[in-house]
Structure formats: structure tokens, C-alpha cells
Scaffold this active site. Structure first.
Site, PDB file in Angstrom:
ATOM      1  N   HIS A 328       2.333 -10.404   9.943  1.00  0.00           N
ATOM      2  CA  HIS A 328       2.930  -9.227  10.590  1.00  0.00           C
ATOM      3  C   HIS A 328       2.034  -7.987  10.488  1.00  0.00           C
ATOM      4  O   HIS A 328       2.501  -6.859  10.555  1.00  0.00           O
ATOM      5  CB  HIS A 328       4.318  -8.937  10.015  1.00  0.00           C
ATOM      6  N   HIS A 437      10.512 -16.813  17.919  1.00  0.00           N
ATOM      7  CA  HIS A 437      11.380 -17.486  16.942  1.00  0.00           C
ATOM      8  C   HIS A 437      12.081 -18.679  17.595  1.00  0.00           C
ATOM      9  O   HIS A 437      13.265 -18.921  17.377  1.00  0.00           O
ATOM     10  CB  HIS A 437      12.410 -16.522  16.352  1.00  0.00           C
ATOM     11  N   TYR A 444      12.272  -9.001  20.854  1.00  0.00           N
ATOM     12  CA  TYR A 444      10.829  -9.143  20.744  1.00  0.00           C
ATOM     13  C   TYR A 444      10.172  -9.114  22.122  1.00  0.00           C
ATOM     14  O   TYR A 444       9.061  -8.605  22.280  1.00  0.00           O
ATOM     15  CB  TYR A 444      10.469 -10.452  20.036  1.00  0.00           C
TER      16      TYR A 444
END
Length: 999
Positions: A328, A437, A444
Site C-alpha cells: 500500500h 479485492h 476503489y
């Protein structure tokens, strides 16, 4: 758990050989203001005699963290060779790893004992030996923040030039887009270097530079106060040069290696500056520098900028360094790239542009562009945080043939990554879903659109633009976002772990995509996307792009109307006027909920057939349409059939189930039937086999469907069952916030109900109707038990667990405890009034005038006929060779079918909603008793599998033929007076065809 920070001198457990020397210095440090100085010669060693405290990982524990060794090392001068770290007991070495010394500045290593070291670690290890290689010249190392043993999430350790053997599996993990920097750097270019830079390329370089710069810089006046503020911030970082040595506060990002109980203490000791703060400072300084006209001020700004870059280099934020982990990482580094781009000429003059460009290449992962195209996977994190950095690092290269080669590789990689991805791979799907995901994830996706569309605009009209198919794919995904959002807020069922109702699309990507031209490159502006952009703007938003579009004669599109199917999201979308209705489910491929330890703790039922209506507000929004977090009963998502539990039982028990995932819950069903179907883009349906995961209520099942015709939604349920004798099973019609307690409900002929609180539970001997406080009407047939409430509800916050409350109106159908073969039926009239609901009720009392008829409602099939559109819709939960309803006599595959008859012609749409990513069952998802276990979806091999093509046969009454050839469709004569329609089904994509009678 022993941590050495060397603030109090040399620990007694540290010794060195007689040819080297240990001391404490304040010259370099990573926390506090001291570090351990080791003056070494060849084959020197430092020995630490201290119990390491290592414990082997125990399978089945809630936390998957692995015991690890971490250390910070400052090297004053790069040397060839490797340090060896040995861990053992009684003179024997149990395990070891090597650490490369070819660097200058700070570097760190996070090394897991069990996975990343050579040898076999032992719980009794009590000695660490650090050995210098033979043949090395005398020198000095500085050591700080050495942790003999600390638990670290096994996904996070990241290899780099110092420790290239750490966490090799990360290169192919779900986090590979962050963590595989070392692997990306090893990839050899696949494109040939052209012999020369042709004029077309040279012109493209100038055009792309101009566009890229315009994204981040618009010249403006700079006040002395702004410059003073930047100087003050710089002073707070404590960065200074002292005799060639750079000192200052450490630049930090990650604290994942800190023991939880000591994390805050260690953060205070380090007194670090966050990486995001430093990169923001760089960008703001670059913008001020480019806008400033006074030479003296420019000189100060330039000096600060270059000093910070030098300090970042010294701190290890540089080429080849992974800082222990870079998971990240992109969110905190994204300002670095445009900052450097804006200062490129000055950095070249200072002689540090090449060094800085290498850092940009490394952290943006430009090496990934050399991945074989068949292995390329899109990723929204990359589009959002580093895509512009990848391009910037290429644009600042000298205009050489190598630059042409690398930009061509970038173009091909980006084009491939934007194509519809197979299985659950990121990022975009054939149906417009945007994946992260391993599911459709708008929260997102919006960041991905914000990242990729400006880069498409920069590349527009150059030899490096994205391919037509890639452009079409991103275009469909972006335009789909404005379908499942109203006006800007997307359906709550799509909110994953963020059920706040506050997340929303950003119109700006629509402007960038519109200005990127049409996919075929024939038009400078995509007028359809531009019209969508103009609609999405608020009335008082007047942007430069809006002025340009309007000057071209483009006007805002009307609100989209129609029906859309997105089966990679298990989603049906229905729109009329300014309202949106959306229904969502889940399956054995698509998780039911995403829950973290601090997010969506009560969201277990969020996609159990959740039917949300967004019809109120200016613009339309969740709050005005009835959704509010405070006081929300998490058991009662509209449309869902659930076991109504006390909140303490509904709260998720989040685990770290394996090394592929973190602390998260993403539960899968074992059912394959969930999704939707549309007919002529106008009407449609949704259906699912609901089976809750055994982690909570494995006996709970239901067959659910909803049929959408204009403003009517017919909802059916059957096969409702579970063995829960303590809690009642319910199907929720609506749950709406009451901004005013006296907001009325209308129930049949009882007139408006202003009372608060109010409750009525009634066994329906006759049909009834309700008008809720948001203008939606409900027709409920007889034979059911309905409850209606207006009350102050007490709940829990979805992320903090604090108590909340709010006033709500709600209605639900009660199926009792431990139901068997339970069912329900009701219809919704969206955006209506009492008069229309009453007329609908009266029409339903007379079969000849009924707007719809339920032709079958049982475990195997729900079939509805809509009179106005002359359409029959089938939710066929099982194969059936003797169905015999309307035109459909048999089907060999569970399916959804819609048929509209007009003038002897059949318009037919059908789908097998099973994504068919794998067949049979996965044995490792089940325990020895055949009960489904909780597994991480990231651990599933079928996540990247291509949807398996499946021939589905539907037998129709009568002799029919295709009006025109359709790919993947055949029609042939069946037994008797029947025709068989065979469709090749794949990706859950509906197929539509027109059948005419054979004369």
C-alpha cells in the site's frame, strides 16, 4: 521480545571480535538520537547473546503473523559483499540470512525466521552473530532499532537488493502489485530499441509533456506567506547538512514490524515525519518554484527541494530499497512523481535527475511493463497511485530510442491491463464491473478511474495511445458507474466494507475520458461521455471542461432509463425517470460481505438479495431515500431474507484465516445461481439461491427473485428454511429513516398514520397495500404475516461499535422461527402515490385486469407474467424437463429466461448466471463432516480461471427459427411440436434473440 535502540549505551549482551570496535554515536540514528557504530575489518563479527524468543507458528491460530528479525543499517560507503546474520545456540547455527552491502545510506530488512532464512530456527536460540565477509576493506556500519523477534504479517515482508530472498511468494500474491518491485526490475525488455527517434515520436514527447504538466501545474501568483510556510515546514523536518552528513527526523511510513504493545512508544521515540507529508511538501514546493518570479525565492525553494531529495535518498527512499515492506506504498508516494517532473530541468542541471529517475522507476514499478502480455493483470491500486509515476519516470528520460522502446512497452502493458479480465482477475469485466479485492468494488474503482483516464488523455493521439479495445473497456466500466449510482452515490449493496452511504463517484474521470476522444480515434471528444459528465455535475459546478463541451453544443444527457445486468457483480439495475432500483446477491464465486476488524462489523446480510430504491433527494441520494447509519437495523436490508439476530450475535467474528489474507471476512456461499437478466435493455429480473455460510447460520436457505417492469417490481421467495429456533426469520420490505417522526405511512384504507411510535403485526386474510414515507407502494397478497413499525431504533456503529440511534419506519414479512418451505410475495410500485397504489390493488383483485400474474412460485421455479409488456419471466432454479409454463416447456440448466410476445414474434433473453469458474466442489473448502469452512478467496486457484463455456438448451412450444443469425445460438426442431434453443453461455452474459414462426 527484545528491541535494541542504543539510547542508553552498548547493551551488555553485545560483543565484537578483537579486530573491530563498538561504540555509540549521535551521528546517525533511526529513532531517538543514537545508534551503534561498528568499525570493522574483514571477517569481523558482532555477537549478541540474548534469548531470541522465537516461537514456531501454530496452525489454527487467529493471527497468521510470523516471528521475524528486523534491523536498520547505515552504510557510509557502498562495498561489495554481504553481511551474514546467524541465529543459534551453544555455538551451533540454526538459521541464517545474508544482507547485501552495496549501498550508501540507511537500509532495513524484515526477515521471517521460518520462511525467509536458510536452516531451521529453534525456540531455544539465544545468540545472533553478524559476520563481515572475507576480503573486505576496513569500514564502518551503524546499527539501530534491532528487533530480535517481532511478529509480522507474512504478506508484508518485501525483498529488495539487500535481501532478495525474502518472501518470494509475494511476487505472485494478491499484493504483488506493491511487493514485486524486485521481480519487476529483473524483467528484460521485450521490445526492440528502434534505430532512431522519428519526428512523430519527438512531437509526441512534447505533446505528452505539455499535457502531463498541465495536470499538476497552473501558473499563479505566489505570496511570501506561502514561501514562509514552506520554509517553516522544512525547518520542522530538522534536515541539515553537517560536513557532508545529512541529519534530520526519520522519514517513516510503515509500523507493521512494531510489536503492538510497544508501537506508540516506538513511534514517539523515532519522532519521524510521515512519507506522505514529505512528498506533499515536495509537490507544493515544486509548484511554488515554477510560479515564483523572484530569483532569491526560487533559489531557496530549489535548495529545499534538492536537500529533501538528498535526504530521502540517505534515508533509504531510493532505487532498490523496499523499506522492509512497500505494501500500500503508492498512496503515500504519489505526489513525488509530479513534483520531480515539474523540477526535471533543475534536477538535471544539479546532476541528480538520473538518480531520481531510477528511484521513480523503482517505486512506480515500471519494470512491470516488460511482463509477458499473457501474464498482465490490471490493478486499480496501480492506476490510482503509481500509473502517473510510471509515465512520469519515462517522460523525464532523455529523448533517446530507449525512451521510445520503454513508452511502447508502457502503452502495450496498459492496453493489456485494461482489457476485460478473465475470472475474478482485476480490473475490468465484460459487463462493466470494476474489480478489486476479487469483486466489483466502486470505492476503489473511483480512484482507478481518477488515475487512468488522465493518463489516457496524456497519451491521446500519439503513437503510445491505448488500444481501441482497451479504451472501449474502460469506457463501458466508467459509464456503468453512472448507472449503479444515483446521482453520484452508488448502491449500498456495492459499498463492501464501507456502508456509510457517503462514498460517491467523481465526475472528473468522465471529462478526461471524453477529452481522450472516441475509442476509434476518429473524434477528438467523446460526446456521449461528455454528456454524462455534464449531467453528473452539480448545477453550480462550472468547470473548464464543461465550458468546452457546451461550446461544442453538447448538452447534459437525460437520466439513464432502462435495465442493465452485471453478473460479475451479481447485480441487476433498473431505472426510470430519476430513480434507481438495484438488487444484489452473492454466490460461491462472489463474497457475501467484506468485513474488517474495524469496518462493516454488522454487514453480514448486505448482499442477501438486497433490493434498494434510490428515489428521493435533490440530487437523489441515500439519506433522502431512507438510508442512515445511526440507528440502522443491520438485520433489515430491504429485500433480504434473514434470521433477525441480536446485534451481539450479528457482529462479525473476524479472523486471519490464512497467509493469503489479512484480518478480514469475505464469506462465500456454495451456490452458483445468483445474478440478473435484461430484455431489450428495458425490463429485467434478478434471482438467487441464498445459502448462508455455516460460520454463522449454515442452515439458512431461500430461493429469491425480483421481476422489474417499468415502475413495478414483483418480489417472490420460496424454500425459506433454517433450524434457528431462537430468532425469527424475516423478509424486509423497507427500512426508511424518518427525518420527521410524524412522516406518514399509509396502510390500506386506514389513512395516513402519523403516530410515533407505532407498531402493527397482522396475519393477512386479504391482500393489503402500504405506501411508505419515501413514496414507494407495496402490494402484499393474502396469507402472509406482516409487521409495520415506526420507532426509535437502537443500533451499533458499523466500525466503532459505539451505540447509535435513529427514527425509522419499517415493514417486514414474518416467517417465524425455524421455517420450512417458507415463502413470500409482494410487489412494489416505485415513486408513486396513494391513488396509484389503490388502483393497482383494485386491479389485482380482478384476474382479467391484474397488472401481473404469478404463474408459478415453488422451490424449483418462479414465473411471472407482466400484462402491460406481454412478457413472461422465468427464474428457473433447477433444470426441468417438464416445465410447461407459457412457451417454455423444458430447460436443461438452471437459468433465467424472459420472453416478450408481439405479433407472433418472440423476443427472448436468457442467461445461465453461473460464472462457472470451476466445476464440482473444492474439497479443501469442507471439513471432514462436509461442512463448508471459512477460506480466503485470495487462496482460491479458480480466482484467475476463465469462465467455462456451457451449452444450455431451452425447449419452446411451437416451431421457431432465428430471425437473423446470432453467434453462439442455434435453434433446431425438438420432439413433437417443439423447438430447442441452444445457447453457448459464458461469463454470466445474457443472450438475446428474436424468434419467428416457421411457416
Amino acid at each position: 521480545m527484545t528491541i535494541f535502540s542504543f539510547e542508553s549505551g552498548i547493551p551488555v549482551c553485545f560483543t565484537c571480535d578483537r579486530h573491530s570496535r563498538l561504540s555509540i554515536t549521535n551521528q546517525y540514528y533511526k529513532d531517538g538520537n543514537a545508534s551503534l557504530q561498528w568499525d570493522y575489518t574483514e571477517n569481523s563479527s558482532v555477537i549478541v547473546t540474548e534469548s531470541i524468543g522465537y516461537r514456531p507458528f501454530q496452525e489454527g491460530t487467529k493471527d497468521q503473523a510470523r516471528d521475524s528479525f528486523t534491523i536498520w543499517i547505515y552504510n557510509a560507503a557502498a562495498v561489495e559483499g554481504e553481511l551474514v546474520f546467524e541465529f543459534g545456540r551453544s555455538g551451533a547455527v540454526d538459521c541464517s540470512f545474508q544482507f547485501g552491502l552495496n549501498f550508501r545510506g540507511w537500509r532495513t530488512a524484515w526477515v521471517a525466521y521460518e520462511r525467509d532464512m536458510t536452516g531451521c530456527p529453534h525456540p531455544d536460540m539465544d545468540t545472533v552473530t553478524i559476520r563481515m565477509p572475507m576480503g573486505i576493506q576496513p569500514g564502518t556500519l551503524f546499527i539501530d532499532q534491532m528487533m530480535l523477534n517481532t511478529p509480522i504479517d507474512p504478506r508484508f515482508h518485501t525483498r529488495d537488493f539487500q535481501v532478495p530472498l525474502v518472501n518470494l511468494r509475494a511476487d505472485v500474491s494478491a499484493n504483488a502489485h506493491w511487493l514485486a518491485l524486485y521481480a519487476f526490475e529483473q524483467l528484460a525488455p521485450k521490445h526492440a530499441i528502434p534505430s532512431a527517434v522519428i519526428q512523430e515520436d519527438q512531437d509526441a514527447f512534447g505533446l505528452m509533456n505539455e499535457r502531463f504538466e498541465a495536470l499538476f501545474f497552473k501558473e499563479r501568483r505566489v505570496s511570501k506567506e506561502e514561501i514562509t510556510l514552506l520554509q517553516r515546514r522544512f525547518a520542522e523536518y530538522g534536515i541539515a547538512r553537517k560536513g557532508g552528513i545529512l541529519t534530520g527526523r526519520p522519514i517513516e511510513l510503515f509500523f507493521d514490524h512494531y510489536p503492538p504493545l510497544l508501537k506508540e512508544e516506538l513511534k514517539r521515540l523515532s519522532n519521524g515525519v510521515q512519507l506522505s507529508e514529505i512528498t506533499q511538501f515536495l509537490l507544493e514546493t515544486a509548484i511554488c518554484f515554477r510560479s515564483c518570479e523572484e530569483e532569491e525565492q526560487q533559489a531557496h525553494l530549489q535548495a529545499m527541494f534538492i536537500t529533501v531529495l538528498d535526504y530521502m535518498e540517505d534515508q533509504g527512499w531510493t532505487y532498490g530499497s523496499s523499506q522492509g515492506t512497500v505494501h500500500h506504498f503508492g498512496y503515500n508516494f504519489r505526489d513525488y512523481y509530479p513534483a520531480v517532473f515539474l523540477m526535471r530541468a533543475d534536477l538535471k542541471e544539479a546532476g541528480i535527475l538520473e538518480r531520481t529517475q531510477r528511484t521513480m522507476r523503482w517505486y512506480s514499478g515500471v519494470g512491470r511493463t516488460h511482463t509477458p502480455l499473457a501474464e498482465v493483470e490490471g490493478n486499480i491500486d496501480i492506476y490510482n497511485t503509481t500509473l502517473h509515476g510510471m509515465l512520469a519516470s519515462l517522460l523525464i528520460m532523455d529523448d533517446t530510442p530507449e525512451k521510445v522502446r520503454d513508452l511502447k512497452a508502457f502503452c502495450d502493458w496498459l492496453s493489456q491491463s485494461l482489457l476485460p479480465a478473465p475470472g475474478l482477475r482485476a480490473a475490468y469485466k465484460i459487463d462493466g464491473s470494476a474489480y478489486h479485492h476479487v469483486n466489483h468494488y466502486p470505492a476503489y474503482a473511483v480512484g482507478g478511474f481518477q488515475g487512468v483516464t488522465p493518463m489516457m488523455y496524456v497519451l491521446k493521439g500519439t503513437p503510445f495511445r491505448v488500444s481501441r479495445e482497451a479504451h472501449e473497456t474502460i469506457r463501458k466500466a466508467l459509464l456503468s458507474m453512472r448507472l449503479y449510482s444515483n446521482k453520484r452515490e452508488w448502491l449500498i449493496s456495492l459499498s463492501a466494507r464501507h456502508p456509510t452511504g457517503k462514498w460517491a463517484l467523481d465526475p472528473e474521470p468522465f471529462a478526461f475520458l471524453a477529452e481522450s476522444g472516441t475509442p476509434d480515434g476518429r473524434s477528438e471528444v467523446d460526446t456521449e461521455v461528455a454528456a454524462a459528465y455534464l449531467r453528473l455535475l452539480d448545477p453550480d459546478e462550472r468547470t473548464e471542461a464543461a465550458h468546452r463541451f457546451e461550446a461544442m453544443g453538447i448538452i447534459a444527457e437525460p437520466d439513464p432509463n432502462g435495465h442493465w445486468t452485471m453478473n460479475y457483480a451479481a447485480l441487476a439495475i433498473h431505472r426510470r425517470g430519476s430513480w434507481l432500483a438495484g438488487m444484489r446477491g452473492h454466490s460461491r464465486y462472489l463474497w457475501a460481505n467484506e468485513t474488517y476488524v474495524n469496518a462493516n462489523l454488522y454487514g453480514r446480510y448486505i448482499s442477501h438479495g438486497h433490493l434498494q430504491i434510490m428515489s428521493r433527494g435533490e440530487p437523489v441520494n441515500h439519506q433522502a431515500s431512507g438510508y442512515q447509519q445511526d440507528g440502522w437495523d443491520w438485520n433489515r436490508w430491504p429485500g433480504t431474507t434473514t434470521v433477525h439476530k441480536p446485534l451481539e450475535e450479528l457482529r462479525a467474528s473476524v479472523c486471519n484465516v490464512d497467509t493469503f489474507s489479512g484480518f478480514e471476512e469475505m464469506l462465500l456461499s456454495d451456490e452458483t445461481f445468483a445474478g440478473g437478466l435484461h430484455l431489450e435493455g428495458h425490463n429485467g429480473m434478478f434471482a438467487m439461491k441464498l445459502h448462508e455460510h455455516p460460520k454463522y447460520e449454515g442452515s439458512h436457505r431461500a430461493r429469491k427473485s425480483a421481476f422489474f417492469f417499468n415502475n413495478r417490481i414483483i418480489c417472490l421467495g420460496s424454500g425459506i428454511e433454517n433450524d434457528n429456533t431462537a430468532n425469527r426469520t424475516e423478509t424486509t420490505l423497507f427500512q426508511n429513516h424518518l427525518p420527521i417522526r410524524e412522516d406518514p405511512l399509509w396502510i390500506d384504507e386506514a389513512g395516513p398514520i402519523y403516530d410515533f411510535p407505532y407498531f402493527q403485526k397482522k396475519q393477512l386474510d386479504n391482500p393489503t397495500w402500504i405506501l411508505d414515507n419515501k413514496g414507494n407502494g407495496y402490494y402484499i397478497p393474502a396469507g402472509q404475516t406482516i409487521s409495520v413499525s415506526k420507532a426509535t431504533q437502537h443500533s451499533k456503529h458499523q466500525s466503532t461499535d459505539v451505540d447509535t440511534q435513529g427514527d425509522f419506519a419499517a415493514a417486514w414479512l414474518d416467517h417465524g422461527t425455524s421455517p420450512t418451505e417458507g415463502s413470500y410475495a409482494y410487489a412494489i410500485l416505485v415513486d408513486t402515490d396513494c391513488g396509484q397504489v389503490k388502483r393497482f390493488y383494485e386491479q389485482m383483485e380482478h384476474p382479467d385486469s391484474a397488472p401481473y400474474k404469478v404463474l408459478r412460485q415453488e422451490r424449483s421455479a418462479h414465473v411471472v407474467f407482466d400484462a402491460e409488456s406481454c412478457t413472461t419471466a422465468y427464474a428457473l432454479f433447477e433444470a426441468d424437463d417438464c416445465l410447461g409454463i407459457g412457451y417454455v416447456t423444458a430447460v436443461d440448466t438452471p437459468a433465467m429466461v424472459m420472453i416478450r410476445e408481439e405479433s407472433g414474434t418472440l423476443t427472448m433473453s436468457a442467461v445461465d448466471p453461473d460464472l462457472r469458474l470451476y466445476e464440482e466442489i473444492e474439497k479443501d473448502q469442507y471439513d471432514r463432516n462436509g461442512i463448508q469452512k471459512e477460506v480466503s478467496v485470495y487462496s482460491r486457484k479458480w480466482v484467475h480461471a476463465k469462465s467455462i463455456a456451457h451449452p444450455m438448451r431451452i425447449t419452446l412450444k411451437g416451431q421457431w427459427m432465428l430471425s437473423s443469425p446470432e453467434q453462439g445460438v442455434q435453434v433446431f426442431a425438438g420432439e413433437g411440436d417443439c423447438s430447442v434453443v441452444e445457447l453457448i453461455c459464458q461469463d454470466g452474459m445474457p443472450k438475446e434473440l428474436v424468434l419467428v414462426p416457421i411457416v
